[in-house]
Design a protein around this motif. Structure first.
Motif, PDB file in Angstrom:
ATOM      1  N   THR A  67       0.853  -1.187   0.000  1.00  0.00           N
ATOM      2  CA  THR A  67       0.000   0.000   0.000  1.00  0.00           C
ATOM      3  C   THR A  67       0.886   1.233   0.000  1.00  0.00           C
ATOM      4  O   THR A  67       2.039   1.195   0.435  1.00  0.00           O
ATOM      5  CB  THR A  67      -0.923   0.053   1.235  1.00  0.00           C
ATOM      6  N   LYS A  68       0.341   2.321  -0.493  1.00  0.00           N
ATOM      7  CA  LYS A  68       1.064   3.588  -0.511  1.00  0.00           C
ATOM      8  C   LYS A  68       0.075   4.705  -0.228  1.00  0.00           C
ATOM      9  O   LYS A  68      -0.955   4.810  -0.883  1.00  0.00           O
ATOM     10  CB  LYS A  68       1.715   3.788  -1.886  1.00  0.00           C
ATOM     11  N   ARG A  69       0.364   5.499   0.778  1.00  0.00           N
ATOM     12  CA  ARG A  69      -0.498   6.612   1.161  1.00  0.00           C
ATOM     13  C   ARG A  69      -0.003   7.874   0.496  1.00  0.00           C
ATOM     14  O   ARG A  69       1.190   8.163   0.489  1.00  0.00           O
ATOM     15  CB  ARG A  69      -0.467   6.785   2.675  1.00  0.00           C
ATOM     16  N   THR A  70      -0.920   8.621  -0.074  1.00  0.00           N
ATOM     17  CA  THR A  70      -0.620   9.914  -0.680  1.00  0.00           C
ATOM     18  C   THR A  70      -0.952  10.987   0.346  1.00  0.00           C
ATOM     19  O   THR A  70      -2.036  10.977   0.927  1.00  0.00           O
ATOM     20  CB  THR A  70      -1.458  10.119  -1.955  1.00  0.00           C
ATOM     21  N   HIS A  71      -0.015  11.895   0.572  1.00  0.00           N
ATOM     22  CA  HIS A  71      -0.199  12.859   1.654  1.00  0.00           C
ATOM     23  C   HIS A  71      -0.720  14.223   1.222  1.00  0.00           C
ATOM     24  O   HIS A  71      -1.202  14.981   2.054  1.00  0.00           O
ATOM     25  CB  HIS A  71       1.105  13.019   2.428  1.00  0.00           C
TER      26      HIS A  71
END
Length: 102
Positions: A67-71
């Motif tokens: 998973t990758k969170r965009t800030h």
């Protein structure tokens, strides 16, 4: 290249595209295309505005999920075009991780 590395590359590009204002369905499509271009046979992608999730099956049949969170989200069409061009290059040429990072 290992499946984990491919997912990392694809998610990084997808994250940057989301930050630039890309449509979620385009981000999902781009991540899946990058994975397939490196030979990942089974890949599932789910993205929303601030998160992308990718599951793939490696050569030995093991599921790998990242998973990758965009800030932050902005609209920068110039940068988005650059990331689109990078994703097309990656899909066409399958460069090494070092080359992509440059």
């Amino acid at each position: 290249m290992k499946v984990e590395d491919v997912l990392s590359i694809a998610l990084d590009i997808g994250e940057n595209m989301l930050e630039c204002g890309a449509a979620v369905n385009r981000v999902e499509d781009t991540i899946a295309r990058i994975c397939r271009s490196y030979g990942v046979q089974k890949v599932e992608v789910f993205s929303i505005n601030f998160l992308s999730l990718v599951s793939a099956v490696d050569e030995e049949g093991h599921a790998v999920t990242r998973t990758k969170r965009t800030h932050s989200l902005t609209t920068n069409l110039y940068q988005l075009e650059l990331f689109n061009a990078l994703s097309r290059y990656v899909c066409s040429n399958q460069p090494t991780m070092e080359e992509i990072e440059r």
